[in-house]
Design an enzyme around this catalytic site. Sequence first.
Site, PDB file in Angstrom:
ATOM      1  N   LYS A  10      -3.143 -10.939   6.634  1.00 42.12           N
ATOM      2  CA  LYS A  10      -2.934  -9.974   7.773  1.00 42.12           C
ATOM      3  C   LYS A  10      -2.636  -8.588   7.281  1.00 42.12           C
ATOM      4  O   LYS A  10      -1.579  -8.559   6.520  1.00 42.12           O
ATOM      5  CB  LYS A  10      -1.971 -10.717   8.727  1.00 42.12           C
TER       6      LYS A  10
ATOM      7  N   ASP B 164      10.034 -10.440  20.137  1.00 43.55           N
ATOM      8  CA  ASP B 164       8.666 -10.099  20.809  1.00 43.55           C
ATOM      9  C   ASP B 164       7.649 -11.497  21.013  1.00 43.55           C
ATOM     10  O   ASP B 164       6.483 -11.461  20.729  1.00 43.55           O
ATOM     11  CB  ASP B 164       7.773  -9.330  19.958  1.00 43.55           C
TER      12      ASP B 164
END
Length: 752
Positions: A6, A100
Site C-alpha cells: 500500500k 477509525d
Amino acid sequence: REVAIKILPAHFARDAERLRRFEQEARAAAALNHPNILAIYDLGTQPNGSPFIVSELLDGESLRDKVRSGPLPLRKATDYAAQIARGLAAAHDKGIVHRDLKPENLFVTKDGRAKILDFGLAKLTEKTVSDVVSSAPTEAAGTTPGMVLGTVGYMSPEQVRGLEADHRSDIFSFGAILYEMLSGKRCFRGDTTADTMSAILKDDPPELTETNRQVPPALERIVGHCLEKNPDERFQSARDVAFNLDALSGASTATATAAAAPARSAIGKLSPSRRRAFFATVGSLGLLIALALGMWTGARLAPPAAPQFHQLTFRHGLLGDARFTPDGQDVIYTASWEGSSPEIFSVSTKDSGGRPVEIRNAILLSVSRKGELAVMLSPRPLSAWTSFGALARVPVSGGAPKPEIDNVVSADWTPDGTGLAIVRWLPDQRVCQLEYPIGTPLYKDGWLGDLRFSHDGRYLAFADHATAGDDMGSVIVLGTDGKQVLKSPPQTSLQGLAWTPNDREVWVTSPVSSGSIFAYTLSGKSRELLKVPGRTQIHDIASDGRVLAIQGTQHLGFGVITADGKTERDLSWLDWPLLRRIRADGQKVLFEEEGNAVGEHYTAFLRDIDGSPAVALGEGYGAGISRDGNWALGQIVTRTPRELWLLPTGAGEPRRLSPPTLDTIPLVTDFTADSKSVVYAALEANHQPRTYLQSLDGGAPRAVTPEGVAGSLLSSDQKYLVVRSSPVAPPQLFEMSSSQPSRWRDGRKATN
C-alpha cells in the site's frame, strides 16, 4: 511470498510529526502477530517521500461489501464480531487504538477469517471534527458520496466532541458495525454530517428486533452496551465483548497449538532458617505448563484431542499461583527459586523462564481484565498448604505496592476488573471468611482457597477445607448473593480451581491423585479429564482452551538435628510425610504419608531418628503414640464416619476403636499416661462434639465432657483435661472424675 503493498500519497509525509506517529504505531501493530489483525511485514519510504506498507495478501472481500446486500446471517455476524473483538483486545492490550474502525477497514477472507486493517494508518489519516465538517460539502469527485458521512457514522461521541479517544472509542465504533451487520442499516445516519453527529451524541438507534426479529435479546444487550454514550458505561475492554459473544455461541473458535515438552524434577534446598528448625519442610521443583486440552467445552460429541504440553519454567524451587494475562499471551506467576523468598514473574506463553516483575516477598492472587495485579505481601504460613498476608494492588508493569487489607488468604477480581472478592483469615476464630463485596461475609469455614469468579460474574467458586492443616476439601459454588449452588463430595486432596470459558464447568485438581484434573458442572455432575504422572495443580484456563498448571514433583519432609545444631538428618520417607508425634523417649517419630505413594486413605509410619527404615503401621493419620511405645493411633478421615484405629508397633493386628455411631474429630486424640486408655473427641448423630475415654482392653467409650466441650490433652495424673468450648474460646482445664463431669477451672490460673 506474495504480499500486498500500500503506497500512501506523498502529502502524508509533509507533516513529520504525524508521519513519526504513524510509523511508531504501524511498527507496534506489526509486532501484534494476531490472526485477526492484518500482518504487516515491513514499512518504508520511497525516494519521493511517499510512505508504503508491505502486508500479507488477503483473498476475500471487505465487510462493507458483505453488508451492502443487507443483514448477515446471525451465526456469521456473531462469529465475525467475536473475531474482530479479539483482534481489538490484542491491540488494546498493547496500547494501540484504531480510531477509525468502520466496515471499510474490516476484511473477511474466503475461509471466514475476519481481519482488522490499517492500524497505525488510522492515526495518520485521522480527521478532527472540524476537518470533517469543512470537507464534507466539497468532497473530491473521486470519493464516493457519503464517504466522509460514513466515517462520521462510526465515530464515538467523544470523537465527535473533539475529545481524546481511548480504546473505549473503538468499542463504540465496533458496536455501530455490529448493529449494521445484524440489521443491514447504518446505526447513525442523517441527511447531513451535522445530523449524523447529532444522532451519535443524542439519539439511540432503532431496536434491532424492529429490523431483524432473529436477533436474540442477549445479543441486542451486547450491542447496546457497546453503544453507551458515556465511555464509563460501555464495556471497558474488547476482551469482555469477545467473551460475551463467545458465550452466545457456547464456545470459542480459537485453537491452541502448544508443543510437547518433558517434565523434570529436582529436590530443592532448605533455607537457612529452616535448617535451624528441629523439623523442616523441603520443597522440590514444580513445572509451570500450558496444556492445550481439546475437551474444555464439556459438551462435544467427538473424542477429545490428546493434550499437548509446553513447559514454561525450568528452575529449581517452588511455584505458587499463576494466571494468564488478559490477552492470553503471557503468564504471571509466583515462584520461590532456589530457596529464595517468593517473587512474582512474567513469561510469554511462547517462551520459557520469565522476568521478575519487581514485586518481592509477595504472592500473586489474581490478574484483572485491566492488567492490574492483586498480590499478597509478606506472606505468613497458615499451614503447609497456604499462607496469609496483606492485600495490595499493583500494575502488571510493577511498582511499589501499598498494603490495604491484612490477613488475606485468597482474592479474585470481578470480571470487569473493578472490584475484588477476598478470603480473610480470622485468627481469633481460626477460620476463613469469604467476603464480597469486601466487608460483606458470604461464607465461613476452616480454610477457604482458590477463589475464582465465573466469567459472567454470577458465581464464586472456591475450595472448602475443614481445617487449615489438611488439603482435603470440597468444591463450593455460591451465587454472589451467598446462595449455595454446588457442594461437591470431599476429595482427598483439592488444590487448584478454574472456570471453563463458557462457565459450564469448574475444573479442579487433586495433586495426590496421580495428577488428575476433574470437572464439575453446577448440577453436581463430575468427570475426570486428565491423569498424568506426578502432581498437577490447575491455575487458569484461557479463552481459547489452553490450561495453565503446575506439573512435576513436590516433596514435603522433616529432619532432625542434635542439640548443638551441628548434625542434620533428613527423616523424610516417601513424598508427603506429615510429622504428628515424638515418642516419650525421643527416639522414634510417628508420621503419616499423604502423597501419591500410599493412596487416598494415607498411611501411618513409625521411624527411628537414627535414620533406619520406616515401618508402616496402618491406614490413616498418625494420631498418637503410647508412652510405652507399644501402640499408635491411626485415624482414617477419608471415610464417613471418621474412624479411630489401634495400631500395634510390633506384633499384632490393627483393630478399630471408635464405634460406628461416633464420628471422630481429626487429631483431637491421645493416649493416657499409663498407656491403657485412649481419649478422643467425637460427634454422635444430632449431637455436638464431646470427649470420650476408651480402654484398650475393650468396652464401649465413656463420655467424660458435656456436649460442646472437647479436648484430648490429659495431665500426667489423668486428673485434668485441656478443652475448648469453641474455636475462639480460651483453653480451660476440665476436672475428670470416674462418674459424671464435674467443675471447670480457668486454664490461665491453674498450675497443674
